[in-house]
Motif scaffolding. Structure first.
Motif, PDB file in Angstrom:
ATOM      1  N   GLN A 303     -45.266  32.608  70.995  1.00 58.42           N
ATOM      2  CA  GLN A 303     -45.063  31.166  71.104  1.00 58.42           C
ATOM      3  C   GLN A 303     -43.883  30.683  70.273  1.00 58.42           C
ATOM      4  OE1 GLN A 303     -48.025  32.641  70.606  1.00 58.42           O
ATOM      5  NE2 GLN A 303     -49.730  31.393  71.346  1.00 58.42           N
ATOM      6  N   THR A 304     -43.787  31.233  69.049  1.00 60.33           N
ATOM      7  CA  THR A 304     -42.714  30.787  68.166  1.00 60.33           C
ATOM      8  C   THR A 304     -41.359  31.089  68.792  1.00 60.33           C
ATOM      9  OG1 THR A 304     -44.144  31.202  66.286  1.00 60.33           O
ATOM     10  CG2 THR A 304     -41.798  30.983  65.832  1.00 60.33           C
ATOM     11  N   THR A 305     -41.217  32.286  69.342  1.00 58.97           N
ATOM     12  CA  THR A 305     -39.953  32.658  69.975  1.00 58.97           C
ATOM     13  C   THR A 305     -39.674  31.753  71.171  1.00 58.97           C
ATOM     14  OG1 THR A 305     -40.435  34.923  69.338  1.00 58.97           O
ATOM     15  CG2 THR A 305     -38.648  34.586  70.909  1.00 58.97           C
ATOM     16  N   LEU A 306     -40.717  31.450  71.943  1.00 59.75           N
ATOM     17  CA  LEU A 306     -40.527  30.591  73.108  1.00 59.75           C
ATOM     18  C   LEU A 306     -40.028  29.211  72.678  1.00 59.75           C
ATOM     19  CD1 LEU A 306     -40.766  30.151  76.133  1.00 59.75           C
ATOM     20  CD2 LEU A 306     -43.176  29.557  75.812  1.00 59.75           C
ATOM     21  N   SER A 307     -40.623  28.670  71.620  1.00 61.61           N
ATOM     22  CA  SER A 307     -40.176  27.344  71.213  1.00 61.61           C
ATOM     23  C   SER A 307     -38.785  27.407  70.587  1.00 61.61           C
ATOM     24  CB  SER A 307     -41.195  26.673  70.286  1.00 61.61           C
ATOM     25  OG  SER A 307     -41.135  27.217  69.010  1.00 61.61           O
ATOM     26  N   GLN A 308     -38.475  28.521  69.945  1.00 65.06           N
ATOM     27  CA  GLN A 308     -37.109  28.675  69.413  1.00 65.06           C
ATOM     28  C   GLN A 308     -36.101  28.776  70.546  1.00 65.06           C
ATOM     29  OE1 GLN A 308     -37.454  32.076  66.869  1.00 65.06           O
ATOM     30  NE2 GLN A 308     -37.922  30.844  65.060  1.00 65.06           N
ATOM     31  N   LEU A 430     -39.126  17.500  77.497  1.00 59.81           N
ATOM     32  CA  LEU A 430     -39.703  17.462  76.156  1.00 59.81           C
ATOM     33  C   LEU A 430     -40.360  18.816  75.873  1.00 59.81           C
ATOM     34  CD1 LEU A 430     -40.484  15.797  73.598  1.00 59.81           C
ATOM     35  CD2 LEU A 430     -42.647  15.298  74.747  1.00 59.81           C
ATOM     36  N   ILE A 431     -39.926  19.441  74.783  1.00 58.80           N
ATOM     37  CA  ILE A 431     -40.537  20.700  74.368  1.00 58.80           C
ATOM     38  C   ILE A 431     -41.472  20.380  73.213  1.00 58.80           C
ATOM     39  CG2 ILE A 431     -40.113  23.075  73.618  1.00 58.80           C
ATOM     40  CD1 ILE A 431     -38.605  22.286  76.187  1.00 58.80           C
ATOM     41  N   ALA A 432     -42.763  20.535  73.398  1.00 54.59           N
ATOM     42  CA  ALA A 432     -43.715  20.214  72.335  1.00 54.59           C
ATOM     43  C   ALA A 432     -44.448  21.478  71.924  1.00 54.59           C
ATOM     44  CB  ALA A 432     -44.706  19.156  72.822  1.00 54.59           C
ATOM     45  N   ALA A 433     -44.138  21.970  70.715  1.00 51.85           N
ATOM     46  CA  ALA A 433     -44.773  23.193  70.218  1.00 51.85           C
ATOM     47  C   ALA A 433     -45.858  22.815  69.217  1.00 51.85           C
ATOM     48  CB  ALA A 433     -43.740  24.117  69.572  1.00 51.85           C
ATOM     49  N   GLN A 434     -47.069  23.183  69.499  1.00 53.39           N
ATOM     50  CA  GLN A 434     -48.215  22.884  68.630  1.00 53.39           C
ATOM     51  C   GLN A 434     -48.139  21.450  68.100  1.00 53.39           C
ATOM     52  OE1 GLN A 434     -49.957  25.447  68.946  1.00 53.39           O
ATOM     53  NE2 GLN A 434     -48.635  27.242  68.959  1.00 53.39           N
TER      54      GLN A 434
END
Lengths: 523, 313
Positions: A303-308, A430-434
């Protein structure tokens, strides 16, 4: 005192009576009384800012109350003296651990337990005592490991061991699961139950309804610095607790069916590597206007990589991306901002906002070079502050003015500021991570309402979350992320917790594989 | 090449190494003690200068040599108290306070010196510490004259290094010291008062720094001049990092630097056609190289330079 009784909970081990504490104009605790019985596991439930942590800090002697008493076994503790609390058998496990990463487990545990001027440390005896405690409660950890090398769950175990080593009979845990994975949290509660069974008395602070219901014997609900209610776990339910905690009935926003428009972003067989490891493996997904794509998964699956990647902080090593129909090799932060892509990063404190800077500075940070906010390298402060004031007003950011420092905001309000900064311009994506991680119920509802509103207005939303309810409540299509791979999307109507649970465990990977079927053609 | 080997094989070189290392050992241990508690003390250069002056002045005025050392230590502790008051109680910038103390203490040293000692063409002198031959050991071939014919303060500095290594790692006090420098909140929560620990460590550390200064006037030389510390304080600050905040390694680091210094002095006489400035640079260049290698693995005390305020997180 004179009545003979075998009932173990008859005389409270710990009694807080009429505790009040104010910080300037803010009343943190208002006439709070709580009693804890022997062998009891009590949950202190409340939203952020309800006064839970203040109350426990008073109990442990970090703060001096304005009024009220703390009694352990009927004996009053002097205020503001952690040492007296320790001696009386009170141990505290802080949310932010009070540990030194460069010292060993044993050294962390031993600090302060011997007379300061002894000519030598009795490490052998300490090691044996620690091993005995660890054995008794099933809290195994290597005493000679450097603390910083341990996982967060293990560090918490050390924090608990430290309290037990000081012969704590009453253990206070401040939001113990905030930093743990689900599995670690389950293990922790098993340990706590075992400790209660062996006669220890425990209080844990939480704002999570599930764990409170699952673990506690009794629940005290704090709201606005007062005791709002007290319930036995067996006699209440989540809905009632949520209502007591927030003060009104919590309704998750309802949503109209999506009317997806043009495809604004498409990823085909996209691979992203970092540190020589493929974090994302040939993933396929697309985003459409007026539609929310939910990416569900257990934390640590990419997930972290995807949001990055989506935030322009990582570049793909393989595959294709199309942004608004145009092929792009990598997303560039500046271009994303220009193109109207809003981003809510996973870690709001480290990536979302700069705590030491003013709210208005954070509000305009992304767009500081635009003519509205600066000209010829000179920042237009009044325009920036006016913009921040608008966001504070429209997005209900409480606890700060445009010029106050951002770190003074609570987590929920900081998130509303970040949301406002992104949504104010009606972003196309809009990219919303956690987006609601660590927020209390009220703030969660506000953030959800805003995200739905944006989607209604035509924004394409990518929601990356570990929270099943959140994804089911917000997303129109759902894909699971497992070990860097994405499942094929399913429609929200077809999703139920069981099916999503299976997807998150990687069940799809065996049969269907990542076919990426069902893609529309980019329009 | 054989000339270089001759230098290394001479007992005189090794005797000089210990002599040159002594003020560095004192200073490095002092800085280390302070930093282990979480406070950087850049007052070291000035405190060493003041210690050199006041120790010498006491002896010049009739006190015996050990009283001179004691007076120097007390003056160091006093500057430490000032530093602690500013950085621990008031939470002021440790850099600025330390540099301020260096400027103040250096100037004050010269001022007091000028005020009390008449201007003369040759500086007034005292009778310094004399080398003590350790019975038995000093008769050993090579090792004897190299290591066991030093003055008492040199032996003392090594003893303190060993003592400190023991205290830091093997006593509750050492654990309290380290915990205060790693996480003062944790120390407080465990009933250790990090403020008192920091005061104690800064004052004791500053006393050691001043003794390092006094060694210069009472053992290495026999008179005082204002520029005599010559950046040794700054070397000590770097040596603490080199030593990764460990007393044993601090001792080793000080000896290593002293070796470079003693070596280059002798090398100058052998290689006469190379400008002597090159040799003067050598210990510093080698130190930087060593630091670059060692410091990468150093474990900095986590709370170094972070003021601790009770009740704040």
């Amino acid at each position: 005192m004179t009545t003979e009784t075998t009932e173990s909970t008859a005389e409270p081990v710990l009694a807080l009576s009429h505790i009040s504490k104010r910080f300037g104009p803010i009343v943190a605790n208002d006439d709070i009384s709580i009693a804890l019985g022997r062998g009891e596991l009590l949950a202190l439930l409340g939203e952020n800012g309800a006064g839970k942590t203040t109350l426990m800090s008073i109990l442990f002697g970090h703060y001096t109350p304005d009024a009220g008493t703390v009694r352990v076994d009927g004996v009053e503790l002097p205020h503001g003296r952690p040492r007296a609390a320790i001696k009386a058998g009170v141990g505290m496990v802080h949310q932010h651990f009070s540990l030194a990463p460069n010292l060993t487990v044993l050294e962390n545990v031993m600090t302060g337990t011997e007379p300061l001027w002894s000519l030598r440390s009795r490490k052998g005896a300490a090691r044996r005592k620690l091993a005995a405690i660890a054995e008794r409660f099933g809290l195994s950890v290597d005493p000679d490991a450097r603390l910083g090398d341990l996982s967060v769950g293990e560090q918490q175990r050390v924090e608990i061991l430290k309290a037990l080593y000081n012969d704590a009979r009453i253990l206070i845990l401040d939001e113990p699961t905030a930093v743990l994975t689900n599995i670690e949290a389950e293990r922790l509660f098993r340990t706590l139950r075992e400790m209660a069974r062996q006669g220890l008395s425990l209080i844990f602070i939480s704002h999570k309804l599930d764990e409170v219901m699952a673990a506690a014997d009794r629940i005290v609900v704090l709201r606005g610095g007062r005791v709002a209610a007290e319930r036995r776990a067996a006699e209440t339910n989540k809905a009632e607790l949520a209502e007591l905690m927030v003060g009104h009935r919590v309704t998750r926003p309802t949503r109209a069916p999506a009317e997806p428009g043009a495809t604004v972003f498409q990823a085909s067989r996209l691979t992203v590597s970092s540190g020589g490891v493929e974090r994302l493996k040939a993933i396929d997904f697309f985003l459409r206007e007026g539609e929310t794509l939910g990416i569900i998964g257990v934390s640590g699956n990419g997930q972290t990589t995807l949001s990055q990647l989506m935030g322009g902080l990582a570049a793909p090593s393989g595959g294709e991306m199309r942004l608004f129909g145009e092929p792009v090799a990598a997303l560039d932060v500046d271009d994303l901002v220009q193109a109207g892509v809003g981003r809510i990063p996973e870690d709001r404190h480290r990536q979302g906002a700069i705590g030491e800077m003013a709210i208005w500075e954070n509000a305009v940070l992304e767009r500081i070079r635009q003519p509205l906010f600066s000209r010829r390298g000179i920042v237009n402060r009044s325009a920036g502050q006016a913009f921040a004031a608008t966001i504070i007003e429209e997005f209900d950011v409480r606890g700060g003015t445009p010029t106050s420092r951002t770190r003074l905001l609570s987590g929920g309000n900081m998130q509303k500021l970040i949301l406002g900064r992104n949504l104010y311009r009606r972003p196309r994506i809009l990219i919303a991570a956690q987006p609601t991680r660590g927020l209390d119920e009220g703030a969660v509802a506000a953030v959800h309402a805003r995200i739905l509103e944006a989607r209604q207005a035509g924004t394409a939303v990518l929601l990356i979350s570990e929270d099943l309810d959140e994804v089911m409540g917000l997303a129109d299509r759902i894909q699971a992320i497992v070990k860097g791979r994405l499942s094929a999307p399913i429609a929200a109507e077809d999703a139920d917790p069981r099916r999503l649970g299976l997807m998150m465990s990687g069940d799809w990977a065996a049969g269907e594989g990542n076919t990426g079927e069902g893609h529309p053609h980019a329009s | 090449m054989s000339a270089i080997l001759d230098i290394v094989a001479s007992a005189g070189l090794w005797a000089a190494v210990l002599r040159i290392a002594t003020p560095l050992i004192f200073g490095t241990l002092g800085a280390l003690l302070s930093e282990r508690s979480g406070v950087l003390n850049l007052g070291i250069e000035g405190i060493m200068t003041f210690g050199a002056m006041v120790g010498w002045l006491a002896v010049f005025n009739g006190a015996d040599l050990w009283t001179g050392m004691l007076v120097a230590a007390a003056s160091g502790a006093l500057f430490g108290l000032v530093h602690a008051g500013m950085t621990v109680s008031l939470g002021l910038s440790q850099h600025v306070t330390g540099l301020g103390i260096t400027l103040f203490a250096s100037s004050l040293s010269y001022y007091i010196f000028r005020l009390t000692v008449p201007l003369a063409s040759t500086p007034p002198t005292v009778t310094p510490f004399q080398p003590i031959a350790v019975p038995g050991l000093s008769d050993l071939p090579f090792v004897g004259p190299a290591l066991f014919t030093q003055t008492l303060p040199t032996y003392l500095s090594i003893a303190i290094a060993l003592l400190l290594a023991y205290v830091v790692y093997r006593t509750p006090l050492g654990l309290a010291l380290r915990m205060s420098g790693e996480n003062p909140h944790a120390a407080e929560a465990q009933g250790v008062d990090p403020i008192r620990v920091r005061y104690g460590a800064i004052m004791a550390g500053s006393a050691l720094m001043a003794m390092g200064g006094a060694f210069l006037t009472l053992s290495a030389f026999n008179s005082f001049f204002p520029t005599m510390v010559q950046g040794r304080g700054w070397i000590c600050i770097a040596l603490v990092v080199f030593a990764s905040w460990r007393p044993g390694r601090a001792l080793f680091g000080a000896l290593l630097f002293a070796f470079f210094d003693a070596f280059q002095l002798r090398l100058q006489t052998v290689l006469g056609d190379v400008p002597y400035q090159i040799f003067l640079m050598m210990p510093y260049i080698l130190s930087i190289a060593a630091l670059a290698v060692m410091a990468r693995r150093a474990r900095v005390p986590q709370a170094l330079m972070q003021p601790y305020r009770r009740g704040e997180r």
